[in-house]
Design an enzyme around this catalytic site. Structure first.
Site, short mmCIF file in Angstrom:
data_model
loop_
_atom_site.label_atom_id
_atom_site.label_comp_id
_atom_site.label_asym_id
_atom_site.label_seq_id
_atom_site.Cartn_x
_atom_site.Cartn_y
_atom_site.Cartn_z
NE ARG A 43 -4.20 -1.76 1.96
CZ ARG A 43 -5.32 -1.72 2.64
NH1 ARG A 43 -5.52 -0.78 3.54
NH2 ARG A 43 -6.26 -2.62 2.44
CG ASP A 152 -13.54 8.00 5.59
OD1 ASP A 152 -14.23 6.98 5.74
OD2 ASP A 152 -12.30 7.97 5.44
#
Length: 280
Positions: A43, A152
């Site tokens: 990632r 978020d």
């Protein structure tokens, strides 16, 4: 313009992995187990290369410097998972439609306010699903003091959520009737929310483990499939803070693999495996 991105696999050591773990915990409350070293590499290595650096050590040093604050946000975004769908865990929406919306509609009609919170909204399917439930049960909702806060930690997915535009193949969870009521095709294979429904959600970037600017309370809070990334003390603190933000009699919906360990401690009563009500 010269492309500074590296095409070489960046150097990655266990010390780098441990540093990423510490950054994730400090910046977002995310607990990364020892077994996730390979996942972290997959990632984060792209961020390292796109920053033009040849090692995690150099990259992590940069993100922790004053000049690297924007890149720190991108690192946190790379570490967060955003898997969602419309009306995911549909039982929560059925419960809300049957047990919350009739009373909330009456409250709004008598001059009251309605507030709901999607506390880890990802790319927006959850808050838009909430909005469709509200508008289906109470079509005039947008004309009253009814709002959905959608937050978020990942600024990129918040921007995507706020656009209200989705590839048509990703909208299978929405009924044909609701698509015709609330969405419009853009001619490029996408469907976008249009009309009064767009007045309900407000999208904001928010770290659940930092300070919250909201002053009021909510009738409903969806906080699903996020605390699984936190350690137990962080989870317990978050459950307590969420309970404080619920109105008496309000409902907290959690993910299918999540559970409030000590609901009574924060004034919650478990009424179904993933549904909690604040003591009235």
């Amino acid at each position: 313009m010269v492309d500074t991105r590296s095409t070489v696999d960046p150097e990655y050591t266990d010390a780098d992995f441990q540093m990423v773990r510490r950054i994730a915990k400090h910046e977002a409350g995310i607990f990364i187990p020892d077994s996730k070293s390979t996942l972290v590499y997959s990632r984060v290595s792209r961020r390292v290369r796109e920053s033009g650096m040849d090692s995690f050590q150099a990259y992590l040093g940069f993100v922790q410097s004053p000049a690297g604050r924007a890149e720190m946000n991108k690192l946190v975004c790379a570490l967060t998972t955003n898997v969602t769908s419309f009306f995911r865990e549909r039982a929560h929406f059925v419960h809300m439609e049957q047990n919350v919306l009739p009373g909330l509609a009456a409250k709004l009609r008598s001059g009251g306010r309605g507030r709901m919170w999607s506390a880890a909204c990802s790319t927006g399917q959850e808050p838009w699903s909430i909005a469709m439930s509200i508008m289906s049960a109470f079509p005039e909702a947008a004309s009253y003091d009814m709002r959905i806060l959608a937050t978020d930690i990942n600024s990129e997915v918040v921007a995507q959520a706020a656009s209200g535009t989705y590839v048509e193949s990703e909208t299978d969870g929405i009924s044909t009737k609701q698509k015709s009521q609330f969405m419009q095709a853009d001619g490029r294979g996408n469907l976008a929310f249009v009309g009064n429904i767009r007045q309900l959600p407000a999208f904001k970037v928010l770290n659940l483990n930092a300070d919250w600017p909201m002053r009021g309370q909510f009738s409903v809070i969806f906080c699903r499939n996020v605390v699984i990334y936190f350690d137990e003390p962080t989870r317990e603190r978050l459950w307590g803070r969420l309970a404080e933000k619920l109105e008496k009699g309000g409902f907290l919906y959690v993910g299918h693999s999540e559970k409030v360990a000590n609901p009574r401690r924060c004034g919650l009563e478990q009424i179904a495996p993933t549904i909690y009500r604040k003591d009235s």
